[in-house]
Scaffold this motif. Structure first.
Motif, mmCIF file in Angstrom:
data_model
loop_
_atom_site.group_PDB
_atom_site.id
_atom_site.type_symbol
_atom_site.label_atom_id
_atom_site.label_comp_id
_atom_site.label_asym_id
_atom_site.label_seq_id
_atom_site.Cartn_x
_atom_site.Cartn_y
_atom_site.Cartn_z
ATOM 1 N N GLU A 180 -11.293 0.631 8.226
ATOM 2 C CA GLU A 180 -10.254 1.249 7.027
ATOM 3 C C GLU A 180 -9.489 0.253 6.518
ATOM 4 N N PRO A 181 -9.231 0.329 5.207
ATOM 5 C CA PRO A 181 -8.543 -0.616 4.423
ATOM 6 C C PRO A 181 -7.102 -0.404 4.704
ATOM 7 N N GLN A 182 -6.490 -1.638 4.386
ATOM 8 C CA GLN A 182 -4.976 -1.504 4.251
ATOM 9 C C GLN A 182 -4.564 -0.407 3.258
ATOM 10 N N ARG A 183 -3.442 0.147 3.586
ATOM 11 C CA ARG A 183 -3.019 0.954 2.759
ATOM 12 C C ARG A 183 -1.418 1.079 2.393
ATOM 13 N N LEU A 184 -1.163 0.800 1.404
ATOM 14 C CA LEU A 184 0.354 0.665 0.903
ATOM 15 C C LEU A 184 0.882 1.554 0.069
ATOM 16 N N ARG A 217 -5.337 -7.557 -4.935
ATOM 17 C CA ARG A 217 -6.383 -8.791 -4.879
ATOM 18 C C ARG A 217 -6.903 -8.807 -3.265
ATOM 19 N N ALA A 218 -5.924 -8.466 -2.444
ATOM 20 C CA ALA A 218 -6.550 -8.865 -0.937
ATOM 21 C C ALA A 218 -7.479 -7.721 -0.678
ATOM 22 N N GLY A 219 -7.597 -6.921 -1.482
ATOM 23 C CA GLY A 219 -8.422 -5.405 -0.963
ATOM 24 C C GLY A 219 -7.662 -4.437 -0.429
ATOM 25 N N ALA A 220 -6.433 -4.179 -0.604
ATOM 26 C CA ALA A 220 -5.614 -3.135 0.010
ATOM 27 C C ALA A 220 -5.749 -1.991 -0.892
ATOM 28 N N ASP A 221 -5.750 -0.906 -0.521
ATOM 29 C CA ASP A 221 -5.557 0.344 -1.412
ATOM 30 C C ASP A 221 -4.013 0.708 -1.579
ATOM 31 N N VAL A 222 -3.413 0.573 -2.799
ATOM 32 C CA VAL A 222 -2.114 0.397 -3.149
ATOM 33 C C VAL A 222 -1.979 1.564 -4.129
ATOM 34 N N THR A 223 -0.805 2.290 -3.789
ATOM 35 C CA THR A 223 -0.276 3.666 -4.569
ATOM 36 C C THR A 223 0.957 3.432 -4.860
ATOM 37 N N GLU A 276 -1.464 12.581 2.693
ATOM 38 C CA GLU A 276 -2.849 12.536 2.056
ATOM 39 C C GLU A 276 -3.213 11.110 1.947
ATOM 40 N N LEU A 277 -2.507 10.131 1.892
ATOM 41 C CA LEU A 277 -2.907 8.745 1.666
ATOM 42 C C LEU A 277 -2.971 7.977 2.943
ATOM 43 N N ARG A 278 -2.162 8.412 3.888
ATOM 44 C CA ARG A 278 -1.996 7.820 5.171
ATOM 45 C C ARG A 278 -1.684 6.341 5.115
ATOM 46 N N PRO A 279 -0.638 5.983 4.453
ATOM 47 C CA PRO A 279 -0.238 4.536 4.348
ATOM 48 C C PRO A 279 0.189 3.912 5.732
ATOM 49 N N GLN A 280 -0.296 2.598 6.179
ATOM 50 C CA GLN A 280 0.255 1.888 7.016
ATOM 51 C C GLN A 280 1.506 1.305 6.965
ATOM 52 N N VAL A 281 1.780 1.182 5.821
ATOM 53 C CA VAL A 281 3.011 0.462 5.179
ATOM 54 C C VAL A 281 3.714 1.150 4.078
ATOM 55 N N VAL A 282 4.945 1.577 4.183
ATOM 56 C CA VAL A 282 5.688 2.099 2.906
ATOM 57 C C VAL A 282 6.893 1.244 2.636
#
Length: 334
Positions: free
Chosen positions: A40-44, A67-73, A165-171
């Motif tokens: 899974e990708p990093q999600r922020l 740029r590091a490949g994370a999914d950022v919203t 929905e997005l399941r971010p590891q970091v908020v």
């Protein structure tokens, strides 16, 4: 209220167990999903009050992790309808004339996030659900649709639904002052703090399956970095002025846990700032910017945070340099 993490206590926050069932098979009584798989990708997820807030305080962080490949919203909670406008081109969009500024700021936000390489914007409750509240004591704050007057359960449920929905590891959200005391920023702080706490529980069963956020940060500016940035300013446009002592918000250095070096993405942040042209002017030097008040502010080389939930993983400097440090299954990015 969630308290900042003690930098002397690196105990990992407790987490629920992984479930083997698919999302459609989960029930609200099962443990929350807490650990990403290795694939899974990093999600922020960054939650902000108005268009331009995301770029001013966290634009470099957004570009860095994209740029590091994370999914950022970026999730924005109002359209910034009560803002002032720089220049004459769009001056009649303000609230006491056409009252169309909010719609135009949606366009600016799209442009800014595109400059940062980020996903398109999301809006809490949908675009226009809640309105910019203006500053405390103004007539804007008394409007029924003002964000500060949002039904608590509706707004919290909408936020929890986005997190699940997005399941971010970091908020990322704001500190209790909301940075500079704007009521909408303080409302974001309150809602995000509670949403992170309840997201992994059976609260709000209609908002999706529970998801445990691994790390929660406040975006802040450290006093020393701000003062160094101001001291480095050599020249500003003629109609700007330097800030008075204490006029720009900052926090004590000993509260900062994390810093993200954004030197490699400064051009993207500058372009994103320029995209918010009704709200922000970037100096010809590219090192400073000003809002409609024409007070010079430095474009700082690090974006700083306070960890308030999760495991602190500092490097040899005593601070973290990665928001995802210590998150299982997420590799560090530098």
């Amino acid at each position: 209220m969630t308290e900042p993490v003690d930098t002397n206590d690196n105990d990992t926050a407790s987490s629920g167990a992984m479930t083997n069932k698919s999302t459609s098979e989960q029930t609200m009584t099962e443990p929350a999903i807490t650990e990403p798989s290795m694939t899974e990708p990093q999600r922020l997820l960054l939650v902000h009050a108005h268009p331009d807030d995301e770029t001013i305080t966290t634009g470099g962080t957004i570009a860095h992790y994209v740029r590091a490949g994370a999914d950022v919203t970026v999730l924005t909670c109002s359209l910034g309808e009560e803002g002032e406008v720089i220049g004459e081109t769009w001056a009649d969009l303000v609230v006491d004339r056409a009252d169309q500024l909010g719609g135009y700021r949606i366009l600016e936000l799209h442009r800014a996030l595109a400059a940062l390489g980020c996903n398109p914007p999301r809006f809490l409750g949908g675009a226009g659900r809640w309105r910019d509240s203006g500053m405390a004591g103004t007539s804007a704050a008394r409007k029924p649709r003002a964000f500060v007057n949002a039904d608590r359960d509706e707004a919290l449920g909408a936020l929890v639904a986005v997190m699940r929905e997005l399941r971010p590891q970091v908020v990322v959200g704001y500190d209790p002052e909301g940075g500079y005391g704007h009521p909408d920023h303080q409302q974001v702080h309150s809602l995000v703090t509670e949403a992170v706490e309840v997201c992994g529980t059976d609260s709000h069963p209609g908002a999706g399956s529970p998801w445990e956020v691994s790390k929660f940060y406040w975006t802040v500016t450290g006093h020393d970095q701000l003062q160094a940035g101001l001291a480095a300013i050599e020249e500003i446009p003629a109609h700007w002025r330097m800030p008075e002592a204490g006029e720009l918000p900052s926090v004590p250095e000993n509260t900062i846990t994390t810093g993200i070096d954004i030197r490699g993405v400064l051009d993207a942040k500058r372009d994103a700032l320029r995209a918010h042209a009704t709200q922000v002017t970037v100096a010809p030097s590219g090192s400073e910017y000003a809002l409609s008040n024409d007070i010079a502010q430095p474009i700082l080389l690090d974006e700083q945070y306070v960890l308030v939930r999760g495991e602190l993983c500092p490097d040899e400097t005593g601070r973290e340099n990665d928001l995802f440090a210590g998150v299982l299954g997420c590799a560090s990015h530098h």
